[in-house]
Design a protein around this motif. Structure first.
Motif, PDB file in Angstrom:
ATOM      1  N   PRO A   1       0.742  -0.700   0.056  1.00  0.00           N
ATOM      2  CA  PRO A   1      -0.102   0.102  -0.272  1.00  0.00           C
ATOM      3  C   PRO A   1       0.692   0.903   0.407  1.00  0.00           C
ATOM      4  O   PRO A   1       1.945   1.571   0.835  1.00  0.00           O
ATOM      5  N   PRO A   2       0.017   1.947  -0.183  1.00  0.00           N
ATOM      6  CA  PRO A   2       1.056   3.481   0.033  1.00  0.00           C
ATOM      7  C   PRO A   2       1.145   4.277   1.359  1.00  0.00           C
ATOM      8  O   PRO A   2       0.168   3.751   2.659  1.00  0.00           O
ATOM      9  N   PRO A   3       1.992   5.150   1.334  1.00  0.00           N
ATOM     10  CA  PRO A   3       2.099   5.696   2.635  1.00  0.00           C
ATOM     11  C   PRO A   3       0.846   6.433   3.464  1.00  0.00           C
ATOM     12  O   PRO A   3       0.444   5.819   4.192  1.00  0.00           O
ATOM     13  N   ARG A   4       0.489   6.839   2.476  1.00  0.00           N
ATOM     14  CA  ARG A   4      -1.076   7.362   3.413  1.00  0.00           C
ATOM     15  C   ARG A   4      -2.102   6.204   3.692  1.00  0.00           C
ATOM     16  O   ARG A   4      -2.733   6.740   4.232  1.00  0.00           O
ATOM     17  N   ALA A   5      -1.653   5.356   3.267  1.00  0.00           N
ATOM     18  CA  ALA A   5      -3.117   4.299   3.418  1.00  0.00           C
ATOM     19  C   ALA A   5      -2.662   3.413   4.808  1.00  0.00           C
ATOM     20  O   ALA A   5      -2.663   3.268   5.216  1.00  0.00           O
ATOM     21  N   LEU A   6      -0.685   3.175   4.773  1.00  0.00           N
ATOM     22  CA  LEU A   6      -0.537   2.776   5.879  1.00  0.00           C
ATOM     23  C   LEU A   6      -1.046   3.367   7.059  1.00  0.00           C
ATOM     24  O   LEU A   6      -1.453   3.104   8.433  1.00  0.00           O
ATOM     25  N   TYR A   7      -0.776   4.679   6.972  1.00  0.00           N
ATOM     26  CA  TYR A   7      -1.156   5.433   8.038  1.00  0.00           C
ATOM     27  C   TYR A   7      -2.899   5.910   8.408  1.00  0.00           C
ATOM     28  O   TYR A   7      -3.092   5.232   8.989  1.00  0.00           O
TER      29      TYR A   7
END
Lengths: 162, 401
Positions: free
Chosen positions: B102-108
């Protein structure tokens, strides 16, 4: 330690940075488990099995990890034991890892694997009477279906579905 | 002679003049559907046999009959009060098989949901625990305040409990800045309430006298029995999957793993309150540092049709690319583990390259902790059984799977 375990250490399966070991004979399990425990793997996360009807095998799959040695690599170690489907028998790991107690009971009811030396080997989740000798997670277990008959599509269309 | 008598609403078997076997449950021994068969000498428990499985839903077998993506909906029903964390473990394992990230924003966003879930799961557990030991005010307060966390989860995912928020390669919805402000408001409220809880619940002399030195689990025994989660940490073992194998956005935040060495019911209660404090701190850091960007992996974004892009632009909502209906991960195996509210959840997936999994193994924290119900009550008084049961935050549907 018995002679067989000393022989087994000689093969030094654990010296490499492996994250899993597959063993062919259930006799090798206890000495290997003891080695892993000495290495620092102090608890079992998961003990279960996978059924391979094509090769007529049942694999006991054990995932272990360590609470005390946190720098141990790999964090999760996989231990696989090939069992014969006709006679799935394996020594119980309860004296090495007491945390397997309930999971061995589960593998017993779900796959019919007999853990020799387990002090209390009986069903845990499933009803003892209804599921004696029936092991639902084996691939040949057919899920019983409820006998419900729905009306045919044509009847619904033609308006006879009253 | 064995005779079944009715003792205070429970069935009981008299063994001899000194010993009695009491069937505690399965209708809510304190909470949930399980039964504990206890052997009593006077009112001292000499043997305890937890009889679990009343809410077994054959999840591992059922998952073999469903497509990979549909299973995420199945498995979150393991513990609907902590659904985000459960699904995340399954999706992490599935992502390993599919080799997507997943991209970083999804991780957050995933981690924000995880921590909201953790707070609400702890409040739920404490609420049930409070009513078990007769503190109905505690029950009302914890459940009432949990509602705030549940509603915040609803704002992110669209659903109060069964979020189905995680998908391979990302998450299903983005959040607005207005949500992050609301979240901050909710956290301030919970933080204020934690002080009230201390006065009313944990430092209440009645509660303390019922919990102190009850159900003591030593460090050695906790390790030996493979106990997990807050119960393990309250016995002096500092172990948290969020630290051991960081997932989501945990590598981007600073937090402590609270530990208590006493190992009694009171320590387990303190442990949960401390973890709520840490969760609040994690969430505040995430609100400040959440990056902008897509919430789904490039690989799947490329497959978006014009209409799907329009929906994304207007509503910040991901429509599934058709490939999701027919995911076929290459043959192989993978595991996923996540620190849930109650401890470590572990998924082991085996794919044969088909549209459905070959085998899914799931071990839940409640199942691993259920062994405590066999060993912890021995030597304690019958009246302390609810306190022990409640303090380990056991959730039967999760244990039975």
């Amino acid at each position: 330690m018995t002679d067989s375990s000393r022989e087994f250490q000689g093969t030094s399966l654990l010296s490499e940075k492996t994250s899993e070991i597959i063993i062919d004979s259930p006799d090798q399990l206890l000495p290997l488990a003891k080695q892993l425990k000495d290495k620092g793997y102090d608890h079992v996360i998961s003990l279960s099995a996978v059924d391979y009807p094509k090769s007529n095998e049942l694999h006991l799959v054990i995932h272990i990890s360590s609470y005390t040695k946190r720098d141990l690599q790999p964090k999760v170690f996989e231990l696989r034991v090939k069992l014969k489907k006709s006679e799935p028998k394996v020594p119980s790991l309860i004296n090495i890892w007491p945390s397997v107690e309930f999971q061995e009971r589960e593998a017993y009811e779900m796959f019919g694997i007999v853990f020799e030396g387990h002090p209390d080997l009986r069903n845990i989740l499933l009803d003892q009477e209804e599921f004696s000798g029936v092991h639902p997670l084996l691939k040949d277990f057919k899920i019983p279906e409820e006998d419900i008959t729905l009306k045919l599509k044509e009847d619904v269309k033609s308006g006879t579905n009253k | 002679m064995e005779q079944i008598n009715n003792v205070g609403g429970f069935s009981a078997k008299k063994v001899d003049d000194k010993t009695l076997i009491l069937f505690f449950g399965p209708q809510h021994p304190s909470s949930g559907h399980m039964r504990i068969i206890v052997k009593l000498d006077g009112d001292i428990i000499v043997e305890s046999d937890p009889d679990i499985g009343y809410v077994h839903r054959t999840m591992e077998k059922l998952s073999e009959t469903k497509e990979w993506i549909k299973n995420s909906v199945l498995f979150e029903r393991l513990a609907i009060l902590d659904a985000g964390n459960v699904t995340q473990a399954y999706i992490i394992a599935l992502e390993k098989l599919l080799n997507v990230e997943p991209p970083p924003r999804a991780l957050y966003l995933r981690t924000i949901l995880s921590e909201i879930n953790r707070i609400s799961s702890h409040l739920y557990g404490m609420g049930i625990f409070a009513i078990m030991i007769g503190s109905s005010t505690g029950y009302m307060w914890f459940f009432g305040d949990r509602e705030i966390m549940v509603q915040l989860a609803e704002r992110i995912t669209g659903s109060r409990l069964t979020h189905t928020y995680h998908i391979p390669g990302g998450v299903r919805r983005d959040v607005s800045n207005a949500f992050l402000e609301e979240l901050e408001k909710g956290l301030n409220y919970i933080e204020r309430r934690l002080k009230d809880y201390e006065v009313m619940f944990v430092n209440n002399p009645i509660i303390r006298s019922r919990l102190e030195n009850v159900g003591v689990l030593s460090r050695e025994r906790a390790i030996e029995l493979g106990v997990t989660g807050p119960n393990l940490r309250a016995s002096g073992v500092s172990y948290d999957v969020r630290v051991e194998e960081p997932y989501g956005a945990y590598q981007f935040v600073d937090f402590e793993v609270p530990v208590y060495k006493e190992g009694d019911a009171l320590a387990r209660t303190f442990q949960r309150f401390d973890e709520i404090r840490q969760s609040i701190s994690i969430l505040r850091q995430l609100i400040k540092s959440i990056p902008e960007g897509p919430v789904l992996n490039e690989k799947y974004l490329k497959l978006f049709t014009k209409k799907m892009k329009d929906i994304w632009d207007a509503e910040k909502r991901v429509k599934f690319p058709s490939i999701f209906a027919n995911l076929r991960p290459p043959a192989g195996k993978a595991y996923g583990r996540v620190e849930e509210g109650r401890g470590e959840i572990f998924f082991y997936l085996e794919s044969s390259g088909e549209a459905k999994p070959y085998r899914v193994r799931v071990v839940t924290p409640s199942f691993r902790n259920s062994i405590l119900l066999k060993y912890l009550p021995v030597g304690e008084r019958l009246a302390d059984l609810p306190a022990i049961y409640g303090s380990i935050d056991y959730f039967p549907p999760e244990a039975d799977r």
